[in-house]
Design a protein around this motif. Sequence first.
Motif, PDB file in Angstrom:
ATOM      1  N   SER A   1      61.145  69.163  45.207  1.00  0.00           N
ATOM      2  CA  SER A   1      61.578  67.787  45.438  1.00  0.00           C
ATOM      3  C   SER A   1      60.722  67.061  46.471  1.00  0.00           C
ATOM      4  CB  SER A   1      63.046  67.759  45.871  1.00  0.00           C
ATOM      5  OG  SER A   1      63.249  68.548  47.033  1.00  0.00           O
ATOM      6  N   ASP A   2      59.854  67.787  47.159  1.00  0.00           N
ATOM      7  CA  ASP A   2      58.929  67.153  48.097  1.00  0.00           C
ATOM      8  C   ASP A   2      58.080  66.105  47.382  1.00  0.00           C
ATOM      9  OD1 ASP A   2      57.897  66.960  50.743  1.00  0.00           O
ATOM     10  OD2 ASP A   2      56.108  68.043  50.124  1.00  0.00           O
ATOM     11  N   ARG A   3      57.905  66.276  46.068  1.00  0.00           N
ATOM     12  CA  ARG A   3      57.168  65.283  45.278  1.00  0.00           C
ATOM     13  C   ARG A   3      57.787  63.896  45.439  1.00  0.00           C
ATOM     14  NH1 ARG A   3      56.560  68.233  39.309  1.00  0.00           N
ATOM     15  NH2 ARG A   3      55.813  70.266  40.051  1.00  0.00           N
ATOM     16  N   LEU A   4      59.088  63.841  45.313  1.00  0.00           N
ATOM     17  CA  LEU A   4      59.792  62.565  45.412  1.00  0.00           C
ATOM     18  C   LEU A   4      59.850  62.065  46.843  1.00  0.00           C
ATOM     19  CD1 LEU A   4      61.475  60.314  44.092  1.00  0.00           C
ATOM     20  CD2 LEU A   4      63.501  61.734  44.500  1.00  0.00           C
ATOM     21  N   PHE A   5      60.176  62.945  47.777  1.00  0.00           N
ATOM     22  CA  PHE A   5      60.379  62.506  49.157  1.00  0.00           C
ATOM     23  C   PHE A   5      59.086  62.066  49.835  1.00  0.00           C
ATOM     24  CE2 PHE A   5      64.048  65.581  48.636  1.00  0.00           C
ATOM     25  CZ  PHE A   5      64.940  64.566  48.304  1.00  0.00           C
TER      26      PHE A   5
END
Length: 249
Positions: free
Chosen positions: A98-102
């Motif tokens: 989810s680091d992709r989104l954040f």
Amino acid sequence: MIFILSKILLFLIKPFFWCCSLLVTAFFIKSPKLKRRFFSFGLIILLLFSNGFIIRKVYNLYEPEYPKAIKNYDVAIVLGGFSGLNKRNNDIQFNRTSDRLFQTISLYRKGKIRKILIAGGNADLTDNQVKEADLVKVFLHQICIPDSDVFFENQSRNTIENAKFSRAIIDKYNPSAKVIVVTSAWHIPRAKLIFDRTLANKPDYLPTNYNGEVSKISFDDFVPEAGAMSSWDTLFKEWIGLAVDKIRS
């Protein structure tokens, strides 16, 4: 059919599957000599692919370096696979990528990105009704990111379709847009191959959630860990996908 076969292949390339196959064969085979060989090979695979130090060093060699500076972009394409549906509360549930989104949200808040494009449908063979982009759409609205600043593509099942459907949206918005593709560091080499040949203008890339480590060696690096096998699964999937995509190109 190809999509189904690819899912079967992903199961067959798992080191855990190799290990179990060898150990089960060793259990049932009658020849003492062959029994020892199969057992030894199974044990070697288990120890090798459960070693966290080895897999992290391999990732270090494969993952690209983080860019020294982030420019300004018209669109950031965030590749899906970082979230799903939490069936306990029917809300979005984030996973370890989810680091992709954040990271993208952070750049948007800093004014580095004008528009966010979420590229993610559903790659599940059986339960494919819930689309990832639809879940993210609700989440971004909840955290007060204007709907007018976000595009959504919810039909893709893989990286090739991510690029194909994303181009259609970008061409409609601004064919000359400056684009950055945001995805996990280990996915960058394959994503770059696909997006460079699909988009009208070659984009830049932002690697996130690195699996490789730059810390010093410690005793814990040599203690077998189950997560190491999962990391090999991911890497083998990427290597095979990269090889196939290069043949296609």
